[in-house]
Write a protein that holds these residues in place. Structure first.
Motif: not given
Length: 496
Positions: A400-427
Motif C-alpha cells: 500500500p502506498l503511504t504518500a503520493l509524489k505529484v507533479d505537472g501543471g495541475m498540481v498548482y490547483n489546491d482544490t484538486l490536490m486537497q480532493f486528491q488527498a481526500d479521495v486517496l486517503d493518503v498525503p
C-alpha cells in the motif's frame, strides 16, 4: 567548465526547453503550444514539422532568457509525449503523414483483428501491454496500409519510424535512435531482450528497417549540428518518455516509490526494480529507465487518457472560461459537485479498464446544477481516475502506498490536490521543482557525461514544497467514490 544541462520537453500540447543547474533548479525556460488537429471523431494528429519548428524556437528562447550560450551546457536531454507516431523519409526529412497522437482511436479495428482469437492480452507476456489504440505499433501498421506509397518506401528502406523522441533527436543529430522507455510503448519491444521482437513485427507487417536502434535512457546518442538551434556542438545524452522522465525527476530510484503526473492525461508510475512484474489489475508493465550499462529498471504504470485535457476541452470547445486556471474559481463557487459526475472517456477508457468502446458522459444532471458543479465534477474526475489506478497498483504490488509524489501543471490547483488527498486517503506531496519531466531528461543527459555522478546526487536535490493531508471528515474515499464507479459503467458499450 559547463555549469548547466538543457532539456527539451516535447509534450502533447506544447514544447518547452528548460535549463538546469547542478542543484536541479531551473535557470531558464521557454514554452510554445502547437496545433491539435482533429480530422474526424476519435482522430488526433500533430504536424511533425511544426513540432520541430517549435523545438528550435524554444531552445533559442531558453538560452536567451538564461543569458547562456552552447558553451555553458554540458549536454542536452530529450523527453516526449509517448506513443505519438511519426514516419518520415530518411533522405529528405519530410514526414509521409501527420504524427498520429497517442489519444487517437483510429486503430481500433486493427487492434481487434490483431487479437487473432486469443484476446487483448495476445502479446502481453512479451511486451507488458494489452492490445489498445494507445500504442505506436498499430499506428505504424495503419500508416503502412493507408498512406499511399509508404509501404513501397518502407520496403526500400527509405521510410523510417519513431516516437517523438526519435524525431527530435534525428533532427538534432542525424542519429536514428530511441531509448528503452519509449521502445517499451510501441508494442514491438520485448521486455526481456530490450530489443525489437521479430515475431510481433511479422504479425503486424512492419519492416524492421523502419525502426530506430534501442539504447539506454542515459547515453551519448550523437551531437547537435553546429548550425542547429543550440548554435554549436554538444552531446545529446538523455532520452526518456515523459512519464518515466518525471519518475527520474522525482528521484523515485527505489522499488516501491511512485509518482503521479497531472498533464494532458494522468500517469502513475511505480518503480518495481530490476524485476518484471506482470499486472493482474489492468496496469501496464513497462520500463522505468536504464542508465548506461546498469541493469534496466522496470515499472508498473496506470495511464489515464484525459485529465488536464478535460479542462482544455471546457475552455476551447465549450468556452467555459478564458484561461484554464479559472476552473478553480468556478469549482470553489459551490460546496460540492451537486451530484454530478463527469467521466471523460473521450478516447475510450485506459487503465484499469482498457475499454475502447467507452465514450464520455456527464451523469447526475438535475435542474439544480450550475456551471460551478460541472467545473468541480471535471476536477474531481482526475482524482477519482487516479484512485482507480492506485487501487490497481496496491493490488498488483501488494504494497500500500503511504504518500503520493505529484507533479505537472495541475498540481498548482489546491482544490484538486486537497480532493486528491481526500479521495486517496493518503498525503499528497508536491516537490520544490514541479516540472520534473524536463528535470528527469536533464538528469539522464547529465549522468551520461558525468555532470551528476550518481542517483544519490539527484536524490539530494529533491525537496518538498507542499503537502496536502486527507481531511478527517471527508466522504470522498467512500460514498463519492462509489458513485463515481457507478458513473463509469454508464460509459461502456457506446461504440459498436
Amino acid at each position: 567548465m559547463a555549469k548547466y544541462v538543457a532539456a527539451i520537453d516535447q509534450g502533447t500540447t506544447s514544447t518547452r526547453c528548460m535549463i538546469f543547474n547542478h542543484s536541479g533548479e531551473p535557470v531558464g525556460a521557454h514554452q510554445l503550444e502547437h496545433e491539435q488537429i482533429y480530422p474526424k471523431p476519435g482522430w488526433v494528429e500533430h504536424d511533425p514539422l511544426e513540432i520541430w519548428a517549435r523545438t528550435q524556437d524554444v531552445v533559442k528562447g531558453a538560452l536567451k532568457q538564461a543569458g547562456l550560450t552552447v558553451a555553458d551546457l554540458a549536454a542536452v536531454g530529450v523527453t516526449n509525449q509517448r506513443e505519438t507516431t511519426v514516419v518520415w523519409d530518411k533522405n529528405t526529412g519530410k514526414p509521409y503523414y501527420n504524427a498520429i497522437v497517442w489519444q487517437d482511436t483510429r486503430t481500433d479495428k486493427i487492434c481487434k483483428d490483431l487479437e487473432g482469437g486469443i484476446g487483448q492480452n495476445r502479446f502481453r507476456e512479451k511486451v507488458g501491454l494489452p492490445l489498445a489504440t494507445y500504442f505506436s505499433g498499430p499506428k505504424v501498421k495503419w500508416m503502412l496500409e493507408n498512406v499511399e506509397g509508404l509501404r513501397e518506401a518502407a520496403e526500400k528502406g527509405d521510410a523510417i519510424f519513431g516516437n517523438i523522441d526519435t524525431w527530435v533527436i534525428w533532427n538534432l543529430t542525424g542519429a536514428h535512435v530511441t531509448d528503452v522507455t519509449n521502445a517499451s510503448r510501441t508494442m514491438l519491444m520485448n521486455l526481456n531482450t530490450l530489443d525489437w521482437d521479430d515475431e510481433i513485427l511479422n504479425i503486424m507487417g512492419i519492416p524492421k528497417s523502419m525502426l530506430p536502434a534501442v539504447k539506454p535512457s542515459s547515453a551519448v546518442y550523437g551531437y547537435t549540428k553546429a548550425d542547429g538551434p543550440f548554435g554549436g556542438v554538444i552531446p545529446v545524452a538523455g532520452d526518456l518518455g515523459d512519464q518515466q522522465a518525471a519518475t527520474v525527476g522525482q528521484a523515485c530510484f527505489s522499488p516501491g516509490e511512485a509518482k503521479n503526473t497531472y498533464g494532458t492525461g494522468c500517469f502513475m508510475i511505480l518503480n518495481t526494480g530490476t524485476k518484471i512484474v506482470p499486472s493482474k489489475s489492468g496496469l501496464l508493465t513497462t520500463l522505468c529507465y536504464k542508465f548506461g550499462d546498469e541493469p534496466a529498471v522496470y515499472a508498473l504504470e496506470g495511464s489515464i487518457a484525459i485529465t488536464g485535457a478535460l479542462v482544455q476541452w471546457l475552455r476551447d470547445n465549450l468556452d467555459f472560461f478564458d484561461f484554464s486556471p479559472h476552473i478553480e474559481d468556478y469549482a470553489k463557487s459551490v460546496e460540492d459537485n451537486g451530484g454530478v459526475y463527469f467521466v471523460p472517456a473521450f478516447s475510450g477508457l485506459f487503465a484499469p479498464y482498457w475499454r475502447s468502446d467507452a465514450r464520455g458522459v456527464i451523469a447526475g444532471l438535475t435542474r439544480y446544477v450550475k456551471k460551478g458543479h460541472i467545473a468541480r465534477a471535471a476536477l474531481e474526475a482526475t482524482a477519482y481516475q487516479t484512485r482507480e489506478v492506485l487501487d490497481a497498483m496496491n493490488n498488483d504490488s501488494g504494497v500500500p502506498l503511504t504518500a503520493l509524489k505529484v507533479d505537472g501543471g495541475m498540481v498548482y490547483n489546491d482544490t484538486l490536490m486537497q480532493f486528491q488527498a481526500d479521495v486517496l486517503d493518503v498525503p499528497v506531496v508536491r516537490p520544490k521543482v514541479a516540472e520534473t519531466t524536463a528535470l528527469g531528461a536533464a538528469y539522464a543527459a547529465g549522468l551520461a557525461v558525468g555532470f551528476w555522478k550518481n542517483t544519490d546526487e539527484m536524490r539530494e536535490n529533491w525537496g518538498i514544497d507542499k503537502t496536502w493531508e486527507p481531511a478527517a471528515d471527508s466522504n470522498a474515499s467512500t460514498e463519492l467514490y462509489a458513485q463515481w464507479k457507478k458513473a463509469v459503467t454508464r460509459t461502456f458499450d457506446w461504440v459498436e
